[in-house]
Design a protein around this motif. Structure first.
Motif, PDB file in Angstrom:
ATOM      1  N   GLY A  91       4.982 -54.363  86.064  1.00 44.48           N
ATOM      2  CA  GLY A  91       4.529 -54.472  84.677  1.00 44.48           C
ATOM      3  C   GLY A  91       4.035 -55.865  84.359  1.00 44.48           C
ATOM      4  O   GLY A  91       3.011 -56.042  83.692  1.00 44.48           O
ATOM      5  N   PHE A 121       0.150 -55.402  84.431  1.00 46.27           N
ATOM      6  CA  PHE A 121      -0.135 -55.016  83.055  1.00 46.27           C
ATOM      7  C   PHE A 121       0.187 -56.104  82.039  1.00 46.27           C
ATOM      8  O   PHE A 121       0.198 -55.859  80.842  1.00 46.27           O
ATOM      9  N   GLU A 177       2.877 -57.446  81.038  1.00 49.29           N
ATOM     10  CA  GLU A 177       3.980 -57.168  80.126  1.00 49.29           C
ATOM     11  C   GLU A 177       4.911 -58.377  80.079  1.00 49.29           C
ATOM     12  O   GLU A 177       4.976 -59.169  81.009  1.00 49.29           O
TER      13      GLU A 177
END
Length: 124
Positions: A93, A97, A99
């Motif tokens: 993540g 992404f 995150e």
């Protein structure tokens, strides 16, 4: 001296076993990333079928190595390591992404790792 050497060898063997288990679990986490990626394709398109064929192939490879692990280790020990799938998801993540990692994420991971250490410590 022999006792120390035997203890060191047992520790290294246990560490190597955990590494092998984590490689398989990391591979499983990659399958989840492929699934997320494949969900972007139009349903029943060529890319959709190719992506899901790749995912199914990866599942077959994962299942083969998972069975090999189960031959050598108890289900409880191997499956308890699957809890680290959360760690791999957090790593992916962050990397893929962007995150954010929170303090609660870190506390949760520490608790998971401590639990796995307790499970593996009963061999001693």
């Amino acid at each position: 001296r022999k006792k120390m050497m035997a203890e060191k060898n047992r520790f290294l063997a246990g560490a190597w076993d955990i590494i092998k288990i984590q490689v398989i679990i990391c591979f499983f986490s990659v399958i989840n990333i492929l699934s997320k990626y494949a969900s972007n394709f139009d349903f029943l398109s060529l890319k959709f079928f190719l992506a899901y064929a790749l995912i199914l192939t990866c599942f077959l490879v994962y299942a083969f190595f998972w069975q090999k692990l189960l031959k050598k280790h108890s289900l409880f020990k191997v499956y308890s390591n699957r809890a680290l799938l959360v760690v791999w998801a957090l790593i992916w993540g962050v990397i893929l992404f962007s995150e954010k990692v929170t303090l609660y994420n870190i506390i949760g991971i520490i608790i998971i790792i401590c639990g796995i250490m307790v499970v593996f410590s009963d061999d001693r």
